[in-house]
Write a protein that holds these residues in place. Structure first.
Motif, PDB file in Angstrom:
ATOM      1  N   SER A 176       0.797  -1.231   0.000  1.00 36.13           N
ATOM      2  CA  SER A 176       0.000   0.000   0.000  1.00 36.13           C
ATOM      3  C   SER A 176       0.830   1.282   0.000  1.00 36.13           C
ATOM      4  O   SER A 176       0.333   2.339  -0.365  1.00 36.13           O
ATOM      5  CB  SER A 176      -0.921   0.029   1.235  1.00 36.13           C
ATOM      6  N   SER A 177       2.073   1.205   0.442  1.00 36.66           N
ATOM      7  CA  SER A 177       2.871   2.418   0.578  1.00 36.66           C
ATOM      8  C   SER A 177       3.383   2.938  -0.761  1.00 36.66           C
ATOM      9  O   SER A 177       3.942   2.174  -1.556  1.00 36.66           O
ATOM     10  CB  SER A 177       4.071   2.172   1.493  1.00 36.66           C
ATOM     11  N   PRO A 178       3.239   4.230  -1.012  1.00 37.49           N
ATOM     12  CA  PRO A 178       3.783   4.826  -2.245  1.00 37.49           C
ATOM     13  C   PRO A 178       5.305   4.744  -2.331  1.00 37.49           C
ATOM     14  O   PRO A 178       5.870   4.922  -3.409  1.00 37.49           O
ATOM     15  CB  PRO A 178       3.335   6.289  -2.147  1.00 37.49           C
TER      16      PRO A 178
ATOM     17  N   GLN B 214      -1.988   7.176 -11.057  1.00 41.35           N
ATOM     18  CA  GLN B 214      -2.721   5.933 -11.316  1.00 41.35           C
ATOM     19  C   GLN B 214      -3.506   5.997 -12.624  1.00 41.35           C
ATOM     20  O   GLN B 214      -3.570   5.008 -13.359  1.00 41.35           O
ATOM     21  CB  GLN B 214      -3.612   5.587 -10.120  1.00 41.35           C
TER      22      GLN B 214
ATOM     23  N   CYS C 285       3.356  11.226  -6.787  1.00 39.98           N
ATOM     24  CA  CYS C 285       3.170  10.095  -5.876  1.00 39.98           C
ATOM     25  C   CYS C 285       2.415   8.968  -6.567  1.00 39.98           C
ATOM     26  O   CYS C 285       1.437   9.209  -7.282  1.00 39.98           O
ATOM     27  CB  CYS C 285       2.403  10.570  -4.637  1.00 39.98           C
ATOM     28  N   THR C 286       2.834   7.738  -6.331  1.00 39.18           N
ATOM     29  CA  THR C 286       2.184   6.586  -6.971  1.00 39.18           C
ATOM     30  C   THR C 286       0.799   6.292  -6.381  1.00 39.18           C
ATOM     31  O   THR C 286       0.057   5.485  -6.927  1.00 39.18           O
ATOM     32  CB  THR C 286       3.056   5.324  -6.858  1.00 39.18           C
ATOM     33  N   ALA C 287       0.456   6.954  -5.267  1.00 43.27           N
ATOM     34  CA  ALA C 287      -0.899   6.818  -4.726  1.00 43.27           C
ATOM     35  C   ALA C 287      -1.832   7.879  -5.287  1.00 43.27           C
ATOM     36  O   ALA C 287      -3.040   7.840  -5.040  1.00 43.27           O
ATOM     37  CB  ALA C 287      -0.879   6.917  -3.205  1.00 43.27           C
TER      38      ALA C 287
ATOM     39  N   LYS D  43      -2.005   1.282  -3.803  1.00 41.95           N
ATOM     40  CA  LYS D  43      -1.375   2.375  -3.056  1.00 41.95           C
ATOM     41  C   LYS D  43      -2.427   3.290  -2.415  1.00 41.95           C
ATOM     42  O   LYS D  43      -3.444   3.602  -3.029  1.00 41.95           O
ATOM     43  CB  LYS D  43      -0.479   3.215  -3.974  1.00 41.95           C
TER      44      LYS D  43
END
Length: 594
Positions: free
Chosen positions: A366-368, A422, A415-417, A449
């Motif tokens: 889950s972490s970016p 996305q 950020c990938t979150a 993420k």
């Protein structure tokens, strides 16, 4: 040091004001200082709660992050000092805070024994003298700060111009700590950052004064001996002494999980125990040599402590670790999430934690940051992630930008979150016309993420009633798997009594032994890694997995010897441990690597 345990950093907000709740009782704790928005809002809260005038530090100012962090730390120190002096001035009457201070101490403490003796004294002048001796022997708990070394975003001005190497997030956080009035430690975690480590050398507070005292100290959170020694040598050559190594279990911990290459906690602590004298000798030579070049003479190096944290659950485990591995302290983190007077967990999340079981805690992607992250299935952040997916709107708005690291699609990191990343990444894999199964795997990986910048603060805002209108209130929380065995809401007194064996909060709770729990987590980790690479298991990966398995086998052999000599344990408990160890060994043997 009044107590032999500390409360480690808990997310961004969960322990951000914990010193205000425990330091006056002699209990050390750690606050995260990466988020200047969070600390500024907490400064406003505590300033106003103490009937003082809050003067905001706007974001537009020069080095606003440094100033905000420094101002908050100064406030916390001043308030703790006031609390402590007020506590010391109280009469020794049942129910008073000064009595609570002493009653929280372990029975083995000389200070606690002195207090018990004083309370039995007749009320005369001798009793008053004894009370003053006790008051003068009291100490506050350390107010330490945490910086994740590699969370070190570059910062730009409104015109997009880079502000310079000394204005990255981690360096500004460090400067805020250094400029504060605190005389405590910075806990550096999440790996080595040479840029940050070199910056330490520019501050005189990290060097000893004429009496050999360090005004500011460095603590390294590490997962194995080798990395600890490498980092400490790097710092010693710059004249920076590591005052403590905090060894954390690679997987049996909260927050980000830094798995080792199969090295288990017991063997790691054994290596520290065996090699620590040799390490200190080498570090001392490097340290003194570096200080000499700076015109500082030191007869001997400062003390170097060793502690452990991650998954400790009983007084028996706590006592064994301290004694057998010759540790100075232990860290108890996740269990304090169930202690409302110590940490910032909102009521809804607190209820979910108190009723959770083992299946609710899992190791996630889950972490970016791309680092494994201990997650909680019942969190509202996870519910929000799934709701957004169902609505066809994956990802989160990115407002704080602390974890922006990806430049796959943009010039400046994102950020990938984030919703932006996305959406771009999903469009990319859609254009590849992948087989359905492969597409689904990649889609799930992208959308796992979650926003930690907001999620790890939300609970703090909710609990204290300082969340803003329309602010995202979804809560991310990252307890270690050990929290599954604590199933109630506790007081500070109950948790401390549990740590010292005066009370058993896990009575009749079926719970695996500390080392076996971690071993099983590593076996699961190995099996998952093997499964994920089964389709394309190249020679390099096969060798890595084989070495990983061999390390676990060595760890099992070590535990067989250790359990056979474990002191003061009933025979049926030792037998149970061996049965569990045999079951783990069988599961590992059944894990076949090509």
């Amino acid at each position: 040091m009044a107590h032999k345990f500390h409360i480690p950093v808990l997310g961004l907000g969960y322990s951000v004001d914990t010193p205000l709740k425990v330091a006056r009782y002699g209990i050390a704790s750690v606050m995260s200082i990466v988020d200047d928005e969070l600390v500024e809002r907490m400064r406003k809260l505590h300033t106003e709660q103490n009937n003082e005038t809050y003067v905001p530090i706007p974001k537009s100012g020069t080095e606003h992050r440094v100033k905000r962090i420094c101002a908050y730390l100064n406030l916390v120190k001043r308030l703790v000092d006031e609390q402590f002096e007020a506590l010391k001035a109280q009469p020794f009457e049942p129910g008073s805070d000064i009595c609570r201070y002493f009653e929280l101490l372990p029975d083995s403490s000389q200070l606690k024994q002195g207090y018990d003796l004083m309370m039995d004294y007749p009320a005369d002048d001798r009793k008053l003298i004894f009370q003053n001796v006790l008051r003068n022997s009291m100490t506050k708990g350390a107010i330490d700060v945490n910086i994740m070394a590699k969370v070190d975003k570059m910062n730009f001005d409104s015109d997009g111009e880079y502000l310079g190497d000394e204005h990255t997030d981690a360096l500004e956080a460090l400067k805020g700590f250094v400029e504060s009035d605190l005389e405590s430690s910075v806990v550096l975690s999440a790996g080595m950052n040479p840029h940050l480590y070199s910056y330490l050398e520019t501050f005189p507070d990290f060097f000893p004064d004429a009496h050999g005292k360090l005004r500011k100290k460095v603590i390294l959170k590490v997962s194995d001996f080798r990395s600890a020694f490498i980092q400490a040598k790097f710092l010693a050559k710059k004249g920076i002494w590591v005052s403590e190594f905090r060894v954390e279990s690679g997987l049996n911990c909260g927050g980000h999980a830094f798995a080792t290459e199969g090295y288990l906690l017991g063997p790691i602590l054994e290596e520290f125990k065996q090699k620590k004298p040799e390490m200190i000798t080498e570090l001392t030579g490097l340290y003194q040599q570096a200080l000499e070049t700076k015109g500082i003479s030191l007869a001997s190096a400062p003390k170097q402590n060793l502690s452990v944290q991650g998954g400790i659950g009983t007084a028996s485990e706590n006592a064994f670790l301290l004694e057998y591995y010759e540790l100075d302290a232990t860290g108890w983190g996740s269990p304090f999430l169930l202690v409302p007077e110590v940490t910032n967990v909102d009521d809804a999340t607190l209820t979910e934690l108190a009723h959770a079981d083992e299946s609710d805690y899992y190791l996630s992607a889950s972490s970016p940051l791309g680092i494994l992250f201990n997650n909680f299935k019942r969190s509202s952040a996870e519910s929000q992630r799934l709701e957004r997916l169902a609505k066809g709107r994956p990802g989160s708005p990115c407002t704080k930008k602390y974890l922006v690291t990806n430049t796959e699609f943009t010039e400046q990191p994102i950020c990938t979150a984030s919703r932006e990343y996305q959406n771009l990444k999903i469009k990319q894999i859609q254009s590849l016309q992948l087989p359905e199964e492969e597409y689904r795997e990649q889609f799930d990986s992208i959308t796992q993420k979650i926003c930690l910048c907001e999620g790890l603060c939300s609970s703090t805002y909710l609990k204290n009633g300082i969340n803003k209108p329309k602010e995202n209130i979804a809560v991310a929380i990252c307890p270690g798997p050990n929290l599954a065995y604590f199933s109630k809401i506790y007081s500070l007194d109950e948790m401390v009594k549990h740590i010292y064996g005066k009370l058993d909060l896990l009575d009749k709770i079926k719970r695996p032994q500390l080392f076996i729990k971690e071993l099983n987590l590593y076996i699961d980790y190995l099996q998952t890694d093997l499964q994920n690479n089964l389709k394309d298991l190249n020679d390099k990966k096969r060798k890595q997995l084989t070495k990983f398995k061999a390390q676990l086998q060595e760890g099992i052999a070590y535990y067989k010897d250790l359990f056979a000599q474990w002191p003061e344990q009933p025979a049926h408990i030792i037998e149970q441990w061996f049965d569990e160890l045999t079951a783990s060994e069988s599961a590992l043997e059944a894990t076949l690597i090509g």
